[in-house]
Design a protein around this motif. Structure first.
Motif, short mmCIF file in Angstrom:
data_model
loop_
_atom_site.label_atom_id
_atom_site.label_comp_id
_atom_site.label_asym_id
_atom_site.label_seq_id
_atom_site.Cartn_x
_atom_site.Cartn_y
_atom_site.Cartn_z
N HIS A 369 38.21 57.67 33.79
CA HIS A 369 39.48 57.12 33.84
C HIS A 369 40.01 56.78 35.16
N LYS A 370 39.01 56.89 36.01
CA LYS A 370 39.50 56.57 37.39
C LYS A 370 39.57 54.91 37.68
N ALA A 371 40.81 54.46 38.20
CA ALA A 371 40.97 53.08 38.15
C ALA A 371 40.28 52.25 39.34
N ALA A 372 39.79 51.04 39.16
CA ALA A 372 38.97 50.49 40.16
C ALA A 372 39.62 49.93 41.25
N HIS A 373 39.14 49.60 42.30
CA HIS A 373 40.15 48.80 43.54
C HIS A 373 40.42 47.54 42.79
N PRO A 374 41.72 47.13 43.41
CA PRO A 374 42.21 45.98 42.90
C PRO A 374 41.25 44.84 42.63
N TYR A 375 40.49 44.47 43.73
CA TYR A 375 39.42 43.50 43.91
C TYR A 375 38.27 43.93 44.77
N SER A 376 36.82 43.72 44.23
CA SER A 376 35.80 44.12 45.14
C SER A 376 34.89 43.22 44.95
N ALA A 377 33.70 43.36 45.51
CA ALA A 377 32.63 42.41 45.41
C ALA A 377 31.91 42.33 44.08
N TRP A 378 32.20 43.37 43.24
CA TRP A 378 31.80 43.44 41.63
C TRP A 378 32.83 42.46 40.80
N THR A 379 33.80 42.01 41.12
CA THR A 379 34.62 41.36 40.70
C THR A 379 34.23 39.85 40.24
N TRP A 380 33.21 39.57 41.25
CA TRP A 380 32.64 38.26 41.01
C TRP A 380 31.42 38.26 39.99
N ASP A 381 31.05 39.35 39.38
CA ASP A 381 30.07 39.55 38.54
C ASP A 381 30.09 38.87 37.22
N ASP A 382 31.14 38.70 36.94
CA ASP A 382 31.17 38.03 35.59
C ASP A 382 32.09 36.67 35.41
N LEU A 383 32.26 36.16 36.78
CA LEU A 383 32.72 34.64 36.52
C LEU A 383 31.92 33.69 36.47
N SER A 384 32.42 32.83 35.97
CA SER A 384 31.70 31.40 35.38
C SER A 384 30.90 30.82 36.70
N TYR A 385 30.08 29.86 36.43
CA TYR A 385 29.37 28.87 37.35
C TYR A 385 30.47 28.17 38.12
N GLU A 386 31.34 27.77 37.36
CA GLU A 386 32.37 26.76 37.78
C GLU A 386 33.30 27.74 38.75
N ASN A 387 33.68 28.76 38.38
CA ASN A 387 34.49 29.69 39.38
C ASN A 387 33.55 30.01 40.60
N LEU A 388 32.42 30.46 40.69
CA LEU A 388 31.65 30.70 41.62
C LEU A 388 31.46 29.55 42.55
N ARG A 389 31.23 28.39 42.08
CA ARG A 389 30.86 27.08 42.81
C ARG A 389 32.32 26.72 43.64
N SER A 390 33.27 26.94 42.84
CA SER A 390 34.62 26.51 43.42
C SER A 390 35.14 27.30 44.52
N TYR A 391 34.73 28.70 44.46
CA TYR A 391 35.17 29.59 45.48
C TYR A 391 34.31 29.41 46.53
N LEU A 392 33.03 29.35 46.55
CA LEU A 392 31.97 29.12 47.67
C LEU A 392 32.26 27.80 48.21
N ALA A 393 33.01 26.64 47.64
CA ALA A 393 33.14 25.39 48.44
C ALA A 393 34.70 25.57 49.10
N SER A 394 35.24 26.67 48.84
CA SER A 394 36.65 26.82 49.26
C SER A 394 36.77 27.94 50.31
N SER A 395 35.65 28.78 50.49
CA SER A 395 35.77 30.08 51.07
C SER A 395 35.86 29.89 52.76
N GLY A 396 35.28 28.87 53.18
CA GLY A 396 35.38 28.47 54.64
C GLY A 396 34.01 29.25 55.21
N ASN A 397 33.25 29.64 54.40
CA ASN A 397 32.07 30.27 54.94
C ASN A 397 30.66 29.13 54.62
#
Length: 539
Positions: A369-397
């Protein structure tokens, strides 16, 4: 003319009295300023600071009806339709698109009238404790030195805590009309999360204790109303079941049938009871159920079912909370070490180096019953191809952008790149981190209803493989998606099954506690009817 003027004056005065009487009976008129601010904050209604009392009251007055009296007015059409379904009211497709029509239907079928709602908010202590478990009531009593005589029945606990409610608040130097965090001082974060899970309130990844308390407090009235309806349903079913027990039927039962009925309906039978004594017990129990205290009797049984106080009801495998926990435990039972560690990492739970699988599973279950952190590296785990590519393109990294532009990159590689870029942004803080969390908030909100819909069969299998979940030969795409959603839900929310409405039932074929009680109370009903038929044939 003077007569007409007098009549008009009296009419206007009467209107003024009616209007002022409604406003004067609003609960918040007697609240402390901190309670006014607390209510606005709980309901995410912005207010100026500093603000005087009149400004706060005016702001609450504008929002009171839509949040406290008729909260469904803020719901979308899906929530409105879902509520009507719980009431057995079907809506046509045309009505679903017409929110005003749905609101009107819900108004007619709502739990309570406006007057009753107003009254309820003037005496919060009379209902806010009803949704607490026995253990929560006991903890509160113990923490605040409230003596509770043995045996500690639920009714006794409620009565003692209620009678000391204001005393505890005053002792803490707090207000009691719209209670602050003091009321939940004996609750852990897991207790708060468990309450939200049990009552079907979606608790998105939140770790802030004050925010969890706010969510419990804000939803307590709705949870109470819903529970009251369930109790009434249990009462009606109990009445129906016991109404079949005529004296002639009880007399016709054998000793073994009487014992079976007592056992199924939780009637305590003293050792060595004879047949006539058993008949007397059944009659006494029938009278208690069908007498003037039908509601109280059924309510006490319902309370026993949900109390987890160690009695026979709490041991039922179909108790909603216990069954949800059991389903979660079974899911965790096949998770891989990496997924178990990820679950704990997302919640900030330290893991000892070299921990064995069984130790990891035990730690995960303890933190169900412990709540997860608001966002973490694992939040990317089930995002779509489109979401992932979009973030990577805009990340500045630069490295992340390069990975996102690669046409041959697999989904796992995109996830790794996004997690790495997020970790760098998290370490750097500032604009980079704010941008990453902002993107995650938007992406996860959009993906709520479509997660896994665009994934290929191989991607879904790879995702399930990361959990250690075996995929049966011949599984269809829809079955793979359903299993992926289930595992993702457990990973993100523990035992809860978040839904778009506060009326969603916990999944995994869980039967609500009150439904189980109804089944137990009616356990003898079919036998009674059958025996009644046998007796009739003999006459």
């Amino acid at each position: 003319m003077r007569w007409l003027s007098t009549v008009l004056s009296l009419g206007l005065a009467a209107d003024a009295v009616v209007g002022s009487s409604w406003f004067s009976k609003a609960a918040y008129n007697k609240w402390h300023e901190t309670e006014l601010e607390r209510w606005l904050s709980d309901n995410d209604i912005p207010y100026p600071t500093p603000a005087d009392r009149k400004d706060l009251e005016n702001l609450i007055q504008k929002n009171w009806d839509s949040y406290a009296v008729s909260p469904y007015k803020n719901w979308d059409t899906d929530k409105l339709t879902a509520y009507l379904k719980t009431k057995g009211i079907e809506t046509k497709d045309s009505a679903k698109s017409n929110k005003d029509s749905l609101v009107s239907q819900v108004t007619s079928a709502w739990y309570e009238t406006e007057d009753k709602a107003q009254t309820g908010w003037t005496s919060v202590q009379e209902w806010i404790l009803d949704t607490w478990t026995d253990s929560a009531l006991k903890s509160f009593a113990d923490k605040n030195g409230i003596p509770v005589p043995q045996p500690r029945t639920r009714d006794t606990l409620l009565q003692k805590v209620r009678s000391n409610y204001e005393t505890v608040a005053k002792k803490a130097g707090e207000t009691a009309s719209y209670p602050g965090d003091w009321l939940y001082g004996s609750w852990s974060e897991s207790d708060l999360k468990e309450w939200l899970d049990t009552h079907g309130v979606p608790a998105p990844q939140i770790t802030d204790r004050n925010r969890l308390i706010s969510m419990v407090r804000r939803n307590s009235r709705l949870a109470y109303l819903r529970m009251q309806e369930q109790k009434e349903s249990a009462s009606a079913s109990a009445n129906s079941a016991y109404a079949t027990l005529t004296d002639k039927l009880i007399d016709a039962w054998s000793e073994s049938q009487l014992k079976e009925f007592c056992d199924k309906n939780a009637i305590n039978v003293p050792q060595g009871s004879k047949a006539n004594e058993l008949r007397a017990l059944v009659r006494k129990h029938r009278a208690a159920i069908l007498g003037d205290n039908v509601s109280a009797s059924a309510s006490s049984v319902f309370g026993a079912a949900t109390s987890k106080a160690g009695n026979q009801y709490a041991k039922a495998t179909n108790d909603a909370s216990l069954a949800a926990q059991d389903a979660f435990n079974k899911a965790v039972g096949v998770w891989s070490d990496s997924r178990l560690k990820a679950y704990l990492d997302a919640r900030g739970v330290p893991v000892h180096q070299g921990s064995k699988t069984d130790e990891l599973r035990a730690l995960v279950r303890r933190n169900a019953h412990k709540a997860a952190h608001p966002y973490s590296a694992w939040t990317w785990d089930d995002l779509s191809y489109e979401n992932l590519r979009s973030y990577l393109a805009s990340s500045g990294n630069a490295a992340a952008k390069k990975a996102g532009e690669s046409s041959s990159a697999t989904r796992d590689e995109l996830v790794d790149a996004a997690q790495s870029a997020y970790a760098s942004a998290s370490s750097a803080g500032g604009i980079s981190y704010a941008s990453a969390t902002s993107y995650l908030a938007q992406a996860t909100e959009v993906a709520k209803k479509s997660t896994f819909n665009t994934w290929s069969e191989s991607e879904l299998k790879a995702y399930l493989d990361s959990y250690g979940v075996p995929v049966p030969q011949g599984s269809t795409l829809n079955e793979l998606r359903a299993e992926a959603r289930k595992q993702s839900t457990y990973f993100k929310y523990g035992t809860s099954n978040p839904a778009s409405t506060a009326f969603a039932k916990i999944g995994e074929n869980v039967v609500g506690a009150y439904q189980w009680v109804v089944g137990q109370l009616g356990a003898g009903s079919e036998a009674a009817k059958k025996k009644a038929g046998d007796v009739k044939e003999e006459l």
